[in-house]
Structures are given as C-alpha cells and as structure tokens.
Design an enzyme around this catalytic site. Structure first.
Site, mmCIF file in Angstrom:
data_model
loop_
_atom_site.group_PDB
_atom_site.id
_atom_site.type_symbol
_atom_site.label_atom_id
_atom_site.label_comp_id
_atom_site.label_asym_id
_atom_site.label_seq_id
_atom_site.Cartn_x
_atom_site.Cartn_y
_atom_site.Cartn_z
ATOM 1 N N THR A 1 -5.202 -6.580 -12.875
ATOM 2 C CA THR A 1 -3.895 -6.899 -13.432
ATOM 3 C C THR A 1 -3.876 -6.835 -14.962
ATOM 4 O OG1 THR A 1 -3.511 -8.243 -11.484
ATOM 5 C CG2 THR A 1 -2.071 -8.641 -13.339
ATOM 6 N N LEU B 1 0.808 -1.231 0.000
ATOM 7 C CA LEU B 1 0.000 0.000 0.000
ATOM 8 C C LEU B 1 0.842 1.282 0.000
ATOM 9 C CD1 LEU B 1 -3.034 -0.741 2.380
ATOM 10 C CD2 LEU B 1 -2.816 -1.200 -0.051
ATOM 11 N N LYS C 1 -14.665 -4.064 -0.044
ATOM 12 C CA LYS C 1 -13.896 -5.016 -0.854
ATOM 13 C C LYS C 1 -13.541 -6.241 -0.023
ATOM 14 C CE LYS C 1 -10.323 -5.346 -4.362
ATOM 15 N NZ LYS C 1 -9.447 -4.560 -5.232
ATOM 16 N N CYS D 1 -6.577 -6.129 2.152
ATOM 17 C CA CYS D 1 -5.221 -6.151 1.587
ATOM 18 C C CYS D 1 -4.353 -7.111 2.392
ATOM 19 C CB CYS D 1 -4.599 -4.764 1.607
ATOM 20 S SG CYS D 1 -2.868 -4.806 1.069
#
Lengths: 308, 271
Positions: free
Chosen positions: A271, A71, A170, A129
C-alpha cells in the site's frame, strides 16, 4: 551487500513491490526507475478474466485502507498477450501472482502455462485473497486455502510438480496459528513464503448505516497491520527454514528493517506505493545507509538478528 | 510526475470553499483541462491516502485548485499556510477533448457544486482556440445549494461566457437543479449545442446524460470518485462502461476513473 537468494531466485536487492499494489509495473514507469527494484510481483492473474467487485472497492481507515477489488484481471491469456511485453523488457525479476476461482486445480493449469514463459522468474500462489467468492455463490468462500494446513499442503505439492519455477506461497493472517500453514507450505516444497496478505476487516458509514465497501468486508492494509505482520514473520521464522518475504505496512526504511530483524530475507512494499510511488527505491537507499552506518557488510546478516 | 510544490496562497473564497495556489512549473507545462493532481495533505500518517483535486486554473507557472472542506483531508489542507511545500503527483488522467471542430457550434458547460473547478480551466482553453470572429456566445450553467456557494461566476463572464445560475433554495437565479435549468433552456430557446461538458455529483451527471442522450447531444462528463493510488494501479476507482449490446443485454467493462478517465463520453457510462 544487498543481494539475496530466495531459493533459486537471485535478487540484486531484497526490496520488491507487492502484488495488487503495483499493477503490471508500467503504471509506475513515469515515477521511478523500475530497474532498481529487487523484483516486481504482478497483480494476481486467474485463468479466466475477472471483472472484479462492485464499487465502492476501497476506503480509508486509521493508518491504512480497506480494499475489496475482487482480483480484477484480464485472465492468463490476455495477460500474456497484452501486459507481458512491458514486463519482458524490464531488466528486473518478474514474479507472477496467481489464484484460482472455482477449483484449486486452476493453480496447476496456470503454473504449467507460466512454466513455459522465460520472463517469469517465480510464481506466487495467492491462496489468501479475502475478496473472492466461489462461482454461483453470493457469499465469499467460506474458507481460504491458506486457512487450512492440509489444503495448503495438497495445493503446494501439486503445483510443485507442475513447475520448476521458484514457488512463493502467500499466507493469510486470518488464522489462529500461521506457523502450521507455513510448515505445511514448506513441507510441500514451497521455496519461499510471503507473509502477510490483508487482514479481514470492515468499516461503516454511520450516517447512512451502510458498509463503506460494497462487498461489506474487505482486506485491511497499510501501517495499521504492520505489528501483526511483524509478529507473524517472527513466529514463522522460528519454525521454518525456507526464506521469508515480509510485508504488511512497510512505508519507510525503518519499517522494512523491522521485518529483516524479525526474520525476513526480503521485503515487499504494498500500500505504501499508493502514497509515494518511490517508496521502494527510497527504502533500498535507506537500507544501504543503515548497513554502512552500523558496519554491517551484508543484508543477510540482519535476517532474524533480533536481540532477545 | 511527483514534485514538491510551494504554496503561494491558500484562502477561503466562500464559506468552506478554498482556493490554493501552487508554484509548480513542470506540471503547468503538461496540464490539460480535466486532469487532476493527487496531493499529500500531511507529512504524517493520518489521513493516510492522497487526495485528488482537479485543476481549476493555470496562471503563469502556478496551478490553482478550488476545494471544499469535506472531511479531515481537506480540513488539514485548508490550514496549510503560504510558504510551505506540498508533495503532489500530476497531472493525472485524461482530460476533456476540445478540438476546434467541436468548438464550432455553441458550447455549454454545466457545473454542479465543486464541478465548476475543472470546467473553468476548460473554458479558458476553449476561448483560446475558438474563432475570434465567431458570434456564438458559449454558455455556462452553474448549480449550487445557495447563492453564496456559486463559484467563478464573474470570472466566466469576464472571459465572455454567458452565465446562468441554479440554486437549490432559489437564493440565486433559477430555483432547482442545474439539469432542470439546462432542460428549460434547451426547450425555451431551442438551443442546439455542438457539445456539453459537465462535472458534478453523480446523480446530476446521470440526469444530464439522460437529457442529452434524448436530444442526441455530444456530452463529456468528468466523474468524481474516491481514489487510493490515482495512477491506475489499484483498480479501486472504477466505473462501468458499456461495451456491446448482446441479446438486448448491455455488457459492461470496468474502466479506471483515475487513468482511463476522469472524463468519459456520457453515452458510454452505465449510470
């Protein structure tokens, strides 16, 4: 025929670019017409600046890659001062991804700060994350918020009170049952869910016997995780009523349509942006062709339209 | 920009070393020494990521790249035949800075292995801007494992550069590393270059930057790094740069090799 609503958030088309794979949008300006995107989700922002993890931070894997960027970001104030001018000029909904480092309360501070910013269309809560560790600890956080239904509920509930902006939660695939987390976020007032974040993973160089990432483990992304992501969207779709954003290995129209059929109302390219910067725009055109070839008037008709 | 480039030639120039020539007029117009291209070596999903290659030379509307077969990406690239097209993104990154004022004194180019690739492009540009009457002969040092792996030697000579070779096994030129050769030449001949440009493996650049810092020689290094996006978005290819000294401790910040580099001032890098 391409417009969708995610709670209060109205998108002209359902294709976004995922957090962490698109920088702050400006990086892609030379390669595509950004105004055609459904929405941009920024790199995750934290309260304080974060330098990120040591190198190496990425490595290639079969049909995908690992990352442990950690991050890296300039912190909320510098983000608003230095990175937001470009985003404000873009005529595209901007979704800002946020995360906490030490205390979940940082989400509330961040949400309150962003609530005042007119250019922010929605806030994505990155509670999943896999690459951050608690301050003072050498190890990564033992548990992600997104791995605990109660922690997810409590956090979303608090952030819900702090902002009127559309909230996207998320979710992490690194769980036994993603539907429990999905329902917790829905019950706490999340307008939408993004699923999935990266899968915890590792890779080893057998010659020097070292992990390929300095952080040893990282997050797997790319087409390798698509079937997992698809299954989780499908499971969540049957348990929650709020709209879902599907992501995980989308690199072309076919992979995007799969997510709609499994239950997604919108998709995000992650990606895939690294391989072909224009992936998202090609998918928008591809979806239009798919709809007209199959005489489907509205993209919303294919959400969850799986034939079983 | 992103474009499809036609492969004109793809030939082996030394064992495991290849030269590929691509027709891409738009990229030629913008390309500067030290910049690179991100090439998709296959239309299939494997290998997944693009591969970064520095530009070795520009001739007419063609870009030439030198590469070594290192893994599956470069192996696939070596099998692509003339007439096919490659999806390329470029030119990317910040190249070498070579203003005329830097070119007044003696310039030394130091290449380790494949590091010779971007320095050759730079050598041509320096020749273009260098005062024709200047009698100072610029120097190129090329390091390689063996004599067979020394690339571009004759081409540098044709451009008027003095070339010295260092090989690990002593099969050609000086036996030892290219940095040891540089040190010897700086001492033996009392050379005072106005600038050193270098590209090669990280340990070589580290040794070189220690050497040039001691002698206070302006040095630009081009770093090699694995990359995911190549355009500054993923933050996967960072290098530590010094910021300021506070209480004797050197602060650093991460900068992106692909976007802020790949060329950096050697004194700024935290090796």
């Amino acid at each position: 025929m391409m417009a969708v609503n995610l709670g209060k958030l109205k998108l002209k088309n359902p294709v976004m670019v995922a957090s962490g794979t698109f920088g702050y949008a400006e990086e892609f300006s030379g390669f595509m017409d950004l105004r055609k995107l459904g929405a941009v989700i920024t790199k995750t922002i934290t309260l304080k600046p974060r330098p990120g993890n040591p190198m190496p931070r990425t490595c290639e894997t079969p049909a995908g890659m690992l990352n442990s960027i950690g991050l890296e970001n300039p912190g909320i104030e510098d983000f608003l001062k230095k990175k937001s001018d470009y985003l404000k000029k873009l005529k595209v909904p901007i979704i800002v991804s946020i995360a906490s480092e030490d205390s979940p309360d940082e989400f509330i501070t961040l949400a309150k700060r962003l609530d005042k910013e007119y250019f922010v269309s929605a806030i994505e809560l990155n509670i999943s994350c896999p690459n951050i560790k608690k301050a003072g600890s050498k190890r990564k956080s033992e548990k992600l918020i997104a791995q605990d239904p109660k922690a997810t509920y409590d956090l979303v509930k608090k952030v819900r009170k702090a902002t009127k902006k559309t909230l996207i939660t998320k979710l992490s695939p690194n769980v036994t049952d993603i539907t429990k987390i999905a329902m917790a976020a829905e019950n706490a007032g999340s307008d939408t869910l993004s699923l999935i974040n990266t899968l915890g993973a590792m890779s080893i160089d057998i010659l020097n016997k070292k992990p390929k990432l300095a952080a040893i483990t990282g997050g797997l992304s790319g087409p390798a995780i698509r079937p997992v992501a698809l299954r989780m969207v499908w499971e969540a779709y049957r348990k929650v009523k709020i709209p879902l954003i599907g992501l995980g290995g989308i690199i072309d129209t076919e992979s995007a349509i799969e997510f709609f059929l499994a239950g997604a109302s919108a998709v995000a390219v992650g990606t895939g942006n690294f391989i072909n910067p224009k992936t998202s725009l090609e998918i928008i055109e591809g979806i239009k062709k798919y709809l007209s070839a199959n005489k489907i008037r509205d993209i919303r008709k294919i959400t969850g339209a799986l034939n079983i | 920009m992103q474009t499809k480039a036609k492969v004109i030639k793809n030939i082996e120039v030394a064992p495991k070393y290849y030269r590929i020539i691509l027709f891409c007029p738009q990229i030629v117009k913008e390309a500067l020494p030290g910049q690179f291209l991100e090439i998709k070596v296959t239309e299939k999903i494997e290998p997944f990521l693009r591969r970064p290659f520095s530009i070795n030379r520009i001739s007419g509307k063609h870009i030439e790249i030198l590469y070594e077969i290192k893994g599956k990406g470069t192996r696939l690239l070596s099998r692509i035949r003339a007439g096919n097209y490659l999806d390329i993104i470029g030119p990317l990154g910040n190249g070498f800075s070579y203003q005329p004022k830097l070119s007044q004194g003696k310039i030394i180019l130091v290449a380790g292995g494949m590091g010779v690739a971007p320095l050759f492009f730079l050598a041509g540009k320096i020749k273009e801007i260098k005062n024709q009457k200047s009698k100072i002969k610029n120097l190129v040092l090329i390091g390689a494992k063996t004599k067979k792996q020394v690339l571009c030697e004759q081409e540098f000579k044709k451009m008027g550069y003095e070339v010295r070779i260092a090989t690990d096994d002593g099969s050609g030129g000086f036996k030892g590393t290219v940095t040891e050769l540089l040190k010897k030449m700086l001492s033996d001949f009392g050379l005072r270059p106005s600038i050193i440009y270098a590209c090669g493996p990280r340990p070589m650049l580290k040794a070189l930057s220690v050497l040039s810092a001691r002698r206070n020689i302006n040095t630009q290094v081009s770093l090699e790094e694995h990359m995911a996006c190549g355009i500054g978005a993923c933050l996967g290819c960072v290098v530590k740069l010094k910021t300021q000294k506070s209480k004797g401790k050197i602060d650093f910040e991460y900068r992106r090799v692909c976007k802020d580099g790949p060329v950096f001032d050697a004194r700024e890098v935290v090796w």
